[in-house]
Scaffold this motif. Structure first.
Motif, PDB file in Angstrom:
ATOM      1  N   SER A  15       0.832  -1.206   0.000  1.00  0.00           N
ATOM      2  CA  SER A  15       0.000   0.000   0.000  1.00  0.00           C
ATOM      3  C   SER A  15       0.865   1.254   0.000  1.00  0.00           C
ATOM      4  CB  SER A  15      -0.924  -0.003   1.227  1.00  0.00           C
ATOM      5  OG  SER A  15      -1.793  -1.127   1.201  1.00  0.00           O
ATOM      6  N   VAL A  16       1.962   1.211   0.767  1.00  0.00           N
ATOM      7  CA  VAL A  16       2.887   2.352   0.796  1.00  0.00           C
ATOM      8  C   VAL A  16       3.483   2.584  -0.588  1.00  0.00           C
ATOM      9  CG1 VAL A  16       5.086   3.201   1.701  1.00  0.00           C
ATOM     10  CG2 VAL A  16       3.421   2.148   3.244  1.00  0.00           C
ATOM     11  N   PHE A  17       3.945   1.510  -1.228  1.00  0.00           N
ATOM     12  CA  PHE A  17       4.511   1.637  -2.571  1.00  0.00           C
ATOM     13  C   PHE A  17       3.480   2.199  -3.548  1.00  0.00           C
ATOM     14  CE2 PHE A  17       7.953  -1.357  -1.324  1.00  0.00           C
ATOM     15  CZ  PHE A  17       9.024  -0.629  -1.813  1.00  0.00           C
ATOM     16  N   ALA A  18       2.241   1.733  -3.449  1.00  0.00           N
ATOM     17  CA  ALA A  18       1.192   2.215  -4.345  1.00  0.00           C
ATOM     18  C   ALA A  18       0.959   3.706  -4.158  1.00  0.00           C
ATOM     19  CB  ALA A  18      -0.094   1.436  -4.112  1.00  0.00           C
ATOM     20  N   VAL A  19       0.911   4.149  -2.917  1.00  0.00           N
ATOM     21  CA  VAL A  19       0.692   5.566  -2.631  1.00  0.00           C
ATOM     22  C   VAL A  19       1.860   6.401  -3.149  1.00  0.00           C
ATOM     23  CG1 VAL A  19       0.515   7.285  -0.789  1.00  0.00           C
ATOM     24  CG2 VAL A  19      -0.810   5.163  -0.650  1.00  0.00           C
ATOM     25  N   VAL A  20       3.086   5.917  -2.930  1.00  0.00           N
ATOM     26  CA  VAL A  20       4.274   6.646  -3.399  1.00  0.00           C
ATOM     27  C   VAL A  20       4.255   6.783  -4.918  1.00  0.00           C
ATOM     28  CG1 VAL A  20       6.789   6.571  -3.612  1.00  0.00           C
ATOM     29  CG2 VAL A  20       5.709   6.048  -1.418  1.00  0.00           C
ATOM     30  N   MET A  21       3.896   5.711  -5.642  1.00  0.00           N
ATOM     31  CA  MET A  21       3.850   5.773  -7.101  1.00  0.00           C
ATOM     32  C   MET A  21       2.792   6.764  -7.578  1.00  0.00           C
ATOM     33  SD  MET A  21       4.633   1.876  -8.445  1.00  0.00           S
ATOM     34  CE  MET A  21       3.595   0.986  -7.295  1.00  0.00           C
ATOM     35  N   LEU A  22       1.647   6.778  -6.914  1.00  0.00           N
ATOM     36  CA  LEU A  22       0.602   7.742  -7.279  1.00  0.00           C
ATOM     37  C   LEU A  22       1.066   9.173  -7.000  1.00  0.00           C
ATOM     38  CD1 LEU A  22      -2.556   5.886  -5.910  1.00  0.00           C
ATOM     39  CD2 LEU A  22      -2.016   6.329  -8.320  1.00  0.00           C
ATOM     40  N   LEU A  23       1.768   9.373  -5.892  1.00  0.00           N
ATOM     41  CA  LEU A  23       2.275  10.694  -5.554  1.00  0.00           C
ATOM     42  C   LEU A  23       3.311  11.161  -6.573  1.00  0.00           C
ATOM     43  CD1 LEU A  23       2.283  13.030  -3.521  1.00  0.00           C
ATOM     44  CD2 LEU A  23       4.085  11.806  -2.255  1.00  0.00           C
ATOM     45  N   ILE A  24       4.183  10.241  -7.010  1.00  0.00           N
ATOM     46  CA  ILE A  24       5.173  10.574  -8.045  1.00  0.00           C
ATOM     47  C   ILE A  24       4.475  10.995  -9.331  1.00  0.00           C
ATOM     48  CG2 ILE A  24       6.939   9.596  -9.580  1.00  0.00           C
ATOM     49  CD1 ILE A  24       7.916   7.937  -7.203  1.00  0.00           C
ATOM     50  N   GLY A  25       3.418  10.271  -9.696  1.00  0.00           N
ATOM     51  CA  GLY A  25       2.674  10.619 -10.902  1.00  0.00           C
ATOM     52  C   GLY A  25       2.054  11.994 -10.806  1.00  0.00           C
ATOM     53  N   TYR A  26       1.489  12.298  -9.647  1.00  0.00           N
ATOM     54  CA  TYR A  26       0.848  13.601  -9.457  1.00  0.00           C
ATOM     55  C   TYR A  26       1.869  14.733  -9.523  1.00  0.00           C
ATOM     56  CZ  TYR A  26      -1.196  17.568  -6.988  1.00  0.00           C
ATOM     57  OH  TYR A  26      -1.604  18.818  -6.645  1.00  0.00           O
ATOM     58  N   PHE A 174      -4.675  -0.417 -11.933  1.00  0.00           N
ATOM     59  CA  PHE A 174      -5.303   0.891 -11.690  1.00  0.00           C
ATOM     60  C   PHE A 174      -4.254   1.907 -11.236  1.00  0.00           C
ATOM     61  CE2 PHE A 174      -6.946   3.879  -8.526  1.00  0.00           C
ATOM     62  CZ  PHE A 174      -7.843   4.597  -9.303  1.00  0.00           C
ATOM     63  N   VAL A 175      -3.383   1.501 -10.318  1.00  0.00           N
ATOM     64  CA  VAL A 175      -2.321   2.395  -9.839  1.00  0.00           C
ATOM     65  C   VAL A 175      -1.425   2.820 -11.001  1.00  0.00           C
ATOM     66  CG1 VAL A 175      -0.248   2.536  -8.399  1.00  0.00           C
ATOM     67  CG2 VAL A 175      -2.328   1.480  -7.486  1.00  0.00           C
ATOM     68  N   MET A 176      -1.027   1.863 -11.812  1.00  0.00           N
ATOM     69  CA  MET A 176      -0.144   2.139 -12.947  1.00  0.00           C
ATOM     70  C   MET A 176      -0.798   3.089 -13.939  1.00  0.00           C
ATOM     71  SD  MET A 176       1.324  -0.585 -15.755  1.00  0.00           S
ATOM     72  CE  MET A 176      -0.324  -0.929 -16.389  1.00  0.00           C
ATOM     73  N   LEU A 177      -2.045   2.820 -14.300  1.00  0.00           N
ATOM     74  CA  LEU A 177      -2.737   3.677 -15.257  1.00  0.00           C
ATOM     75  C   LEU A 177      -2.905   5.091 -14.715  1.00  0.00           C
ATOM     76  CD1 LEU A 177      -5.525   1.229 -16.506  1.00  0.00           C
ATOM     77  CD2 LEU A 177      -3.525   2.005 -17.796  1.00  0.00           C
ATOM     78  N   ALA A 178      -3.160   5.193 -13.418  1.00  0.00           N
ATOM     79  CA  ALA A 178      -3.405   6.506 -12.814  1.00  0.00           C
ATOM     80  C   ALA A 178      -2.155   7.376 -12.840  1.00  0.00           C
ATOM     81  CB  ALA A 178      -3.908   6.337 -11.376  1.00  0.00           C
ATOM     82  N   ILE A 340      10.067  -5.516  -5.518  1.00  0.00           N
ATOM     83  CA  ILE A 340       9.916  -6.384  -6.688  1.00  0.00           C
ATOM     84  C   ILE A 340       8.589  -6.116  -7.387  1.00  0.00           C
ATOM     85  CG2 ILE A 340       9.516  -8.783  -7.405  1.00  0.00           C
ATOM     86  CD1 ILE A 340      11.663  -9.657  -5.481  1.00  0.00           C
ATOM     87  N   VAL A 341       7.532  -6.003  -6.581  1.00  0.00           N
ATOM     88  CA  VAL A 341       6.223  -5.690  -7.160  1.00  0.00           C
ATOM     89  C   VAL A 341       6.279  -4.338  -7.861  1.00  0.00           C
ATOM     90  CG1 VAL A 341       3.810  -5.221  -6.668  1.00  0.00           C
ATOM     91  CG2 VAL A 341       4.974  -7.088  -5.491  1.00  0.00           C
ATOM     92  N   ALA A 342       6.886  -3.338  -7.188  1.00  0.00           N
ATOM     93  CA  ALA A 342       7.008  -2.012  -7.792  1.00  0.00           C
ATOM     94  C   ALA A 342       7.825  -2.068  -9.069  1.00  0.00           C
ATOM     95  CB  ALA A 342       7.654  -1.041  -6.801  1.00  0.00           C
ATOM     96  N   ALA A 343       8.865  -2.918  -9.084  1.00  0.00           N
ATOM     97  CA  ALA A 343       9.700  -3.048 -10.278  1.00  0.00           C
ATOM     98  C   ALA A 343       8.916  -3.651 -11.432  1.00  0.00           C
ATOM     99  CB  ALA A 343      10.921  -3.921  -9.966  1.00  0.00           C
ATOM    100  N   ILE A 344       8.087  -4.637 -11.130  1.00  0.00           N
ATOM    101  CA  ILE A 344       7.274  -5.254 -12.177  1.00  0.00           C
ATOM    102  C   ILE A 344       6.276  -4.233 -12.733  1.00  0.00           C
ATOM    103  CG2 ILE A 344       5.588  -7.061 -12.692  1.00  0.00           C
ATOM    104  CD1 ILE A 344       6.928  -8.725 -10.452  1.00  0.00           C
ATOM    105  N   VAL A 345       5.635  -3.493 -11.813  1.00  0.00           N
ATOM    106  CA  VAL A 345       4.691  -2.462 -12.238  1.00  0.00           C
ATOM    107  C   VAL A 345       5.408  -1.398 -13.061  1.00  0.00           C
ATOM    108  CG1 VAL A 345       3.115  -0.644 -11.461  1.00  0.00           C
ATOM    109  CG2 VAL A 345       3.162  -2.840 -10.266  1.00  0.00           C
ATOM    110  N   SER A 346       6.629  -1.040 -12.634  1.00  0.00           N
ATOM    111  CA  SER A 346       7.394  -0.009 -13.325  1.00  0.00           C
ATOM    112  C   SER A 346       7.805  -0.463 -14.723  1.00  0.00           C
ATOM    113  CB  SER A 346       8.626   0.355 -12.509  1.00  0.00           C
ATOM    114  OG  SER A 346       9.244   1.510 -13.011  1.00  0.00           O
TER     115      SER A 346
END
Length: 501
Positions: A15-26, A174-178, A340-346
């Motif tokens: 959840s932390v990684f997901a929030v950080v990725m969304l924040l980076i996108g914003y 959803f996180v990735m697309l956002a 690892i999950v973040a890397a795959i998403v990235s």
């Protein structure tokens, strides 16, 4: 990759990684009016990636969480002959250096956005351009499928099955697309920096933990394997060596013309930045793939006798045992697997961004609505990318084969673009008619061999056989058929934009 130790803690870290990725996108898209109005702004980060961002986004392009999840099991099954994974990752850098600096110069002057902008500029042929678009989209589609499968397996495994495979895929898509919608290439590059650092540190700690489990002496591991499974330490048979060389050609040439990799070449702030990034990338195969290879070899001693399906869980098995050593390793493992999950998403976001850019600029912009504004093309690419992702999801629910098998599949057709793409940079006589027929016949042959179950013939991949025929047709046809000066559209571009060059 089931991690029985993770559970609720795994959900928190993810959840932390997901929030950080969304924040980076914003933050990447905030205040940048040009980002969503121009193709180069959205898909190439304004052609302004500095050294750190460019290095890590190149690193994320070549390495993914799948490097750990997929390559360690391959080392477990194959043994020491899987050393080839280091060499084919190294040869990719060599191929990049063969063409990237020259391509960068031309792309900078001609404002290319996608790889097939170069193909169209070089050959001025709709047939060659359309065929190369199809083959590149095929490669991207397969690669994106691979990442969707890996996301579901990684999240489900990391949460101990608490988050089901299908839910995991949907949430992180959803996180990735956002964040990609908000920040484009800038968001992708900055998330790559985050996951790249975690991946590098995590692999080293993972290896230290694995060595601890076997008593700290890698020599004991090799002696054990030599006694219990000598075939995995023996000198490879001739067919294995041939297959090794075939893989070097297939991956070395195919990965170097990944559309998302080529677009990173376009995105560099300067030629100097590009060369500096590649020079650092040359050290990454032994540091990344090499350490993952050792992890897989250690697994042979720790978990003997696993079948093919069982070997795919080796990373999770080892992570559980490493996490049990002490609290430090416990939390490092959780953060690492979140990485690892973040890397795959990235990696998936890079592929999706390139896929949507080709839909918008190449398919829509070149052939459907050439007069469309850049803003409209960007919107078409965004929406087309979302549709493509959900079309692939139904395949991801029941993934075909192991991750490694999916990995090999995409190269068989993608690599057929290589002669047109790279040979065209240096040989003016290369004829568009020969390029088209070479690419088409090579792709048909490679596809036929692959999909009829003949993935290799005497150890040689179907894609390499098709590529060989492709090269022969390109060269022989260009030499035998008279070529008018008009068809030689490549110009004498300077080799460098650097002042001292």
């Amino acid at each position: 990759m089931d991690l029985t130790f993770a559970g609720a803690d795994g959900i928190i870290i993810l959840s932390v990684f997901a929030v950080v990725m969304l924040l980076i996108g914003y933050l990447s898209g905030r205040g940048d009016k040009n980002l969503h109005q121009s193709l180069s702004g959205y898909y190439l980060a304004g052609r302004n990636l500095g050294f750190i961002a460019l290095f890590f986004t190149l690193y994320a392009t070549q390495y993914s969480g799948n490097t750990i999840v997929g390559y360690a099991p391959a080392a477990y099954r194959t043994g020491f002959s899987w050393l080839q994974s280091i060499s084919f990752m190294t040869i990719i850098i060599g191929i990049y250096l063969l063409f990237a600096p020259r391509l960068y110069v031309i792309a900078k002057r001609k404002n290319f956005v996608t790889p097939t902008d170069w193909i169209q500029h070089r050959f001025n042929s709709k047939a060659v351009t359309l065929l190369s678009i199809f083959l590149m989209l095929w490669g991207l589609g397969n690669y994106l499928l691979e990442q969707l499968v890996a996301i579901g397996q990684a999240v489900s495994g990391m949460t101990g099955g608490t988050v089901p495979y299908q839910i995991a895929v949907l949430v992180f898509i959803f996180v990735m697309l956002a964040y990609e919608w908000m920040g484009g290439m800038k968001a992708v590059a900055f998330t790559d920096v985050m996951q790249g650092l975690i991946l590098m540190v995590g692999i080293i700690v993972f290896l230290i933990g694995g060595l601890y489990l076997v008593g700290g002496n890698f020599g004991d591991v090799t002696r054990y394997i030599n006694e219990m499974e000598p075939v995995k330490t023996a000198v490879p048979a001739m067919d294995v060596s041939i297959n090794w060389f075939s893989m070097l050609v297939l991956v070395g040439l195919g990965a170097s013309i990944y559309p998302h990799a080529v677009q990173r070449i376009y995105s560099a702030q300067s030629e100097k930045t590009l060369k500096k990034s590649f020079s650092r990338m040359a050290w990454m195969p032994p540091i990344t793939t090499g350490l993952v290879f050792v992890i897989g070899i250690i697994g042979i001693m720790l978990y003997p006798g696993l079948d093919k399906g069982g070997s795919e869980t080796i990373v999770g098995l080892m992570a559980n045992d490493i996490a049990a050593i002490n609290p430090f390793f416990y939390w490092i493992m959780i953060i690492f697997f979140g990485g690892i999950v973040a890397a795959i998403v990235s990696t998936a976001d890079s592929v999706l961004l390139s896929f949507s850019s080709m839909l918008s600029n190449d398919v829509y912009g070149k052939f459907i609505n050439p007069g469309a504004s850049e803003h409209k093309k960007v919107m078409v690419g965004k929406i087309g990318g979302i549709i493509a992702v959900f079309l692939l999801l139904w395949i991801a629910w029941n993934p075909p084969g192991t991750l490694y098998e999916i990995f090999v599949l995409k190269f068989e057709l993608l690599v057929q673009v290589f002669p047109a793409f790279v040979l065209g940079l240096y040989w003016k006589r290369l004829d568009k008619r020969s390029v088209f027929w070479g690419m088409l016949i090579g792709a048909v042959l490679a596809g036929f061999l692959t999909f009829t179950g003949h993935k290799t013939v005497y150890g040689i991949h179907g894609g390499v056989i098709g590529l060989t025929l492709n090269f022969l047709i390109c060269v022989a046809g260009s030499l035998l058929v008279p070529v008018s000066k008009k068809s030689m559209v490549i110009e004498d571009e300077p080799m460098s934009l650097d002042v001292k060059a």
